[in-house]
Write an enzyme that holds these catalytic residues in place. Structure first.
Site, PDB file in Angstrom:
ATOM      1  N   ARG A   1       0.813  -1.730  -0.486  1.00 46.80           N
ATOM      2  CA  ARG A   1       0.566  -0.316  -0.387  1.00 46.80           C
ATOM      3  C   ARG A   1       1.200   0.994   0.195  1.00 46.80           C
ATOM      4  NH1 ARG A   1      -5.681   1.619  -0.746  1.00 46.80           N
ATOM      5  NH2 ARG A   1      -5.778   2.966   1.131  1.00 46.80           N
TER       6      ARG A   1
ATOM      7  N   THR B   1      -9.417   0.835  -9.309  1.00 45.57           N
ATOM      8  CA  THR B   1      -8.584  -0.469  -8.950  1.00 45.57           C
ATOM      9  C   THR B   1      -8.550  -2.113 -10.141  1.00 45.57           C
ATOM     10  OG1 THR B   1      -8.481   0.914  -6.630  1.00 45.57           O
ATOM     11  CG2 THR B   1      -8.406  -1.822  -6.549  1.00 45.57           C
TER      12      THR B   1
ATOM     13  N   THR C   1      -3.995  -1.022  -6.904  1.00 47.14           N
ATOM     14  CA  THR C   1      -4.811   0.176  -7.482  1.00 47.14           C
ATOM     15  C   THR C   1      -4.247   1.453  -7.689  1.00 47.14           C
ATOM     16  OG1 THR C   1      -6.862   1.305  -6.042  1.00 47.14           O
ATOM     17  CG2 THR C   1      -5.245   1.178  -4.575  1.00 47.14           C
TER      18      THR C   1
ATOM     19  N   ASN D   1      -6.310   4.160  -6.801  1.00 45.52           N
ATOM     20  CA  ASN D   1      -7.302   4.499  -6.530  1.00 45.52           C
ATOM     21  C   ASN D   1      -8.655   4.370  -7.602  1.00 45.52           C
ATOM     22  OD1 ASN D   1      -9.516   5.359  -4.292  1.00 45.52           O
ATOM     23  ND2 ASN D   1      -8.895   7.235  -3.744  1.00 45.52           N
TER      24      ASN D   1
ATOM     25  N   GLU E   1      -4.267   8.076  -3.387  1.00 42.31           N
ATOM     26  CA  GLU E   1      -4.701   7.550  -2.552  1.00 42.31           C
ATOM     27  C   GLU E   1      -5.267   8.114  -1.397  1.00 42.31           C
ATOM     28  OE1 GLU E   1      -6.298   4.365  -3.138  1.00 42.31           O
ATOM     29  OE2 GLU E   1      -3.903   3.731  -4.486  1.00 42.31           O
TER      30      GLU E   1
ATOM     31  N   ASP F   1      -8.268   8.110   0.671  1.00 42.48           N
ATOM     32  CA  ASP F   1      -9.052   7.037   1.361  1.00 42.48           C
ATOM     33  C   ASP F   1      -8.313   7.218   2.583  1.00 42.48           C
ATOM     34  OD1 ASP F   1      -9.984   5.869  -0.650  1.00 42.48           O
ATOM     35  OD2 ASP F   1      -8.493   4.234  -1.193  1.00 42.48           O
TER      36      ASP F   1
ATOM     37  N   GLY G   1     -13.089  -1.585  -7.153  1.00 43.39           N
ATOM     38  CA  GLY G   1     -14.335  -0.621  -7.179  1.00 43.39           C
ATOM     39  C   GLY G   1     -14.777  -0.338  -5.697  1.00 43.39           C
ATOM     40  N   GLY G   2     -13.579  -0.011  -4.551  1.00 39.74           N
ATOM     41  CA  GLY G   2     -13.334   1.206  -3.868  1.00 39.74           C
ATOM     42  C   GLY G   2     -14.405   0.444  -2.294  1.00 39.74           C
TER      43      GLY G   2
HETATM   44  N1  GLY Z   1      -8.964   3.205  -3.173  1.00 38.99           N
HETATM   45  C1  GLY Z   1      -9.021   1.641  -3.030  1.00 38.99           C
HETATM   46  C2  GLY Z   1      -9.455   1.013  -1.759  1.00 38.99           C
HETATM   47  O1  GLY Z   1      -8.163   0.993  -1.555  1.00 38.99           O
HETATM   48  O2  GLY Z   1      -9.987   1.283  -0.770  1.00 38.99           O
END
Ligand code: GLY
Length: 556
Positions: free
Chosen positions: A94, A368, A386, A388, A407, A410, A460-461
């Site tokens: 991440r 993503t 992703t 994002n 990102e 988030d 899909g977030g």
């Molecule tokens: N950017 C989407 C997630 O990581 O949930």
């Protein structure tokens, strides 16, 4: 001649779209479910040349950075859930907040959120994690030479690839929406000339990939690429510098492993919210569903119960989940059977809970992409990656040719203010330098008797979580084939907006009418792009959603 070439190209694209083909290969079966045909073909090629699931994943990840720029990346991050030689593992690559980031960086002097600042443009990016992620995965599990795994991506970037019509549609949508919202980024400069069915080259990206190929992680986080990134940042008011890049580290974490029914679920731990969420969803469902019968799929009762569970899952997500290296996350408690039973207590078969009344349960405290791979030794990779939102920040690092993520959105940019996915967060997810932002990415593997049964995940977030748990219920509860499990209509509820169910077309109008009487309101929009591999009676099947541009292949 041009006409004929175009016809041939469209034919090739349509053949590669969403088909499950079967190739001959000795030994036992392997399978891939990938978000595009280029990554699918490359992953199969790696597996056929004796590479393992992790080798195939690394090669595919770099290919997607070229052929699926909406989400594939070297400028973003992701999570990889691994089952290798009987052991579960989890790689967190991440992004992190830059060293100069601070809690209120997206607020104006009056403390109000500055629109779009965390979502688009140079300040919306976290420090990318993908290259170190792939490097760490290769060091621990790779069996093929690094340069061999980078070669297909370099070829597609340098010599070009044939552009899928959906990519052009997405580019047009993005350019138009940036124009409409007055967002000033250099996205169009790089992508406006991509034409459906024609070859598209990315020479700057090819050069970056070559440096990564030659020097490994240092080809990105140090030397020429790092210099290009930090100078670009300096020129345009960004805050990612050489120290941010040099210090970035992907982290090996212990995946969440829990039994559910006769399965062992291996899934994403924090900073993902997804693993905890799908276990809460699956376990709570077993407590509130009728014990004597299987509810009809997508019936009023099924949708209502899962929506009720969703309210509770998202209340916990908002309050408790953050980067475990910065905040203490009560991971074990949140998936503990007694806790789940307590959370399920308030769920009634015919009553919609007030969103305001659903509090987190522990008293102390859209784009993503995903792919799934199983190799012939039975190892599995479930990888979600992703930048994002679709095409990330809209900023391409000039001279390095890759899209930077957005990102930072988030994070909870202000307590109680929703991000682009409508998710609300609190203190646990506020911005701090070097901290990872909460994610919904949920790459998941289900085992039965130590054998891989399901590999699943989705973009899909916040809807990722829904796509994943519903794909699991589709296979396990409803006995669907892989093809049915990914394509059957889904629905999503996440506490806020109040009582709103997002649903795929294909869900019965009469079911929606009944749910409306209960108090729900609706938004019709598809979400996710599930890539799923399942094993039934010992035989692997793989499927990609037909509304995406994925391709799945079983190798026999
Ligand atoms: N950017 C989407 C997630 O990581 O949930």
């Amino acid at each position: 001649m041009k006409m004929k070439l175009n016809v041939l190209i469209s034919l090739l694209i349509s053949i590669s779209l969403n088909i499950s083909s079967v190739l001959a290969l000795e030994n036992t079966q392997a399978a891939v479910a990938m978000p595009d045909s280029y990554s699918a073909n490359v992953a199969v090629d790696v597996l056929q040349r004796g590479g393992n699931a992790i080798d195939a994943a690394i090669a595919a990840q770099f290919v997607l950075a070229v052929t699926l720029p909406e989400a594939g990346n070297v400028g973003g991050g992701g999570f990889m859930t691994i089952y290798k030689d009987g052991q579960a593992d989890f790689l967190d690559y991440r992004e992190v907040a830059p060293l100069k980031a601070h809690r209120d960086m997206y607020l104006d002097d009056s403390g109000n959120v500055i629109e779009n600042k965390s979502l688009y443009g140079i300040l919306s990016s976290g420090v990318p994690g993908t290259v170190d992620g792939m490097w760490q995965a290769h060091k621990k599990y790779g069996s093929k030479p690094w340069q061999e795994l980078l070669a297909p991506a370099i070829k597609f970037a340098e010599q070009g690839f044939i552009v899928h019509p959906e990519m052009v549609k997405n580019i047009q949508w993005r350019i138009n929406s940036f124009n409409k919202e007055g967002v000033k980024v250099n996205f169009a400069q790089y992508f406006a000339n991509a034409k459906a069915g024609e070859i598209f080259k990315q020479p700057e990206l090819a050069a970056t990939l070559k440096r990564i190929s030659e020097k490994g992680r240092d080809g990105f986080y140090k030397g020429e690429t790092a210099k290009i990134i930090s100078q670009f940042m300096l020129k345009h008011g960004g805050i990612i510098g050489m120290p941010d890049l040099a210090e970035y580290k992907a982290i090996w974490r212990t995946p969440i492993q829990q039994s559910w029914r006769e399965y062992q679920v291996i899934t994403a731990p924090p900073p993902s919210s997804g693993g905890i969420a799908i276990l809460q969803w699956l376990k709570m469902y077993d407590l509130v569903k009728p014990q004597s019968t299987i509810l009809e799929h997508n019936s009023v009762q099924y949708m209502h119960l899962l929506a009720e569970i969703g309210k509770r899952v998202f209340a916990d997500r908002a309050e408790y989940i953050g980067d475990p290296d910065f905040v203490s996350v009560a991971q074990a408690q949140l998936v503990d059977d007694k806790y789940i039973a307590m959370r399920a207590e308030g769920i009634r078969p015919n009553v919609v809970s007030d969103s305001e009344s659903i509090e987190p349960g522990l008293k102390e405290s859209e784009d993503t992409t995903h792919f799934s791979i199983v190799d012939k030794w039975g190892n599995a990779v479930s990888n979600t990656t992703t930048i994002n939102y679709t095409f990330g920040s809209g900023v391409i690092v000039e001279g390095a040719g890759f899209i930077l993520n957005d990102e930072m959105d988030d994070f909870s940019v202000k307590a109680g203010v929703a991000n682009v996915y409508g998710a609300i967060g609190g203190q646990a997810n506020e911005i701090q330098p070097n901290k990872r932002m909460v994610s919904s990415m949920t790459p998941t593997i289900l085992l039965k008797n130590n054998e891989v049964q399901v590999v699943t995940g989705s973009p899909g977030g916040t809807t990722i979580i829904t796509s994943v748990y519903q794909s699991i219920l589709n296979v396990v509860e409803f006995g669907m084939s892989a093809e049915q499990a990914v394509n059957t209509p889904r629905f999503h509820h996440q506490l806020w907006p109040k009582n709103e169910i997002r649903y795929y077309s294909g869900i019965n109008a009469s079911t929606l009418a009944e749910l409306q009487k209960l108090g729900y309101n609706f938004k019709q929009s598809n979400f996710g792009d599930v890539q799923l591999i399942s094993r039934k009676n010992g035989v692997l099947a793989a499927a990609s959603e037909t509304n995406g541009r994925g391709k799945s292949i079983v190798i026999n």
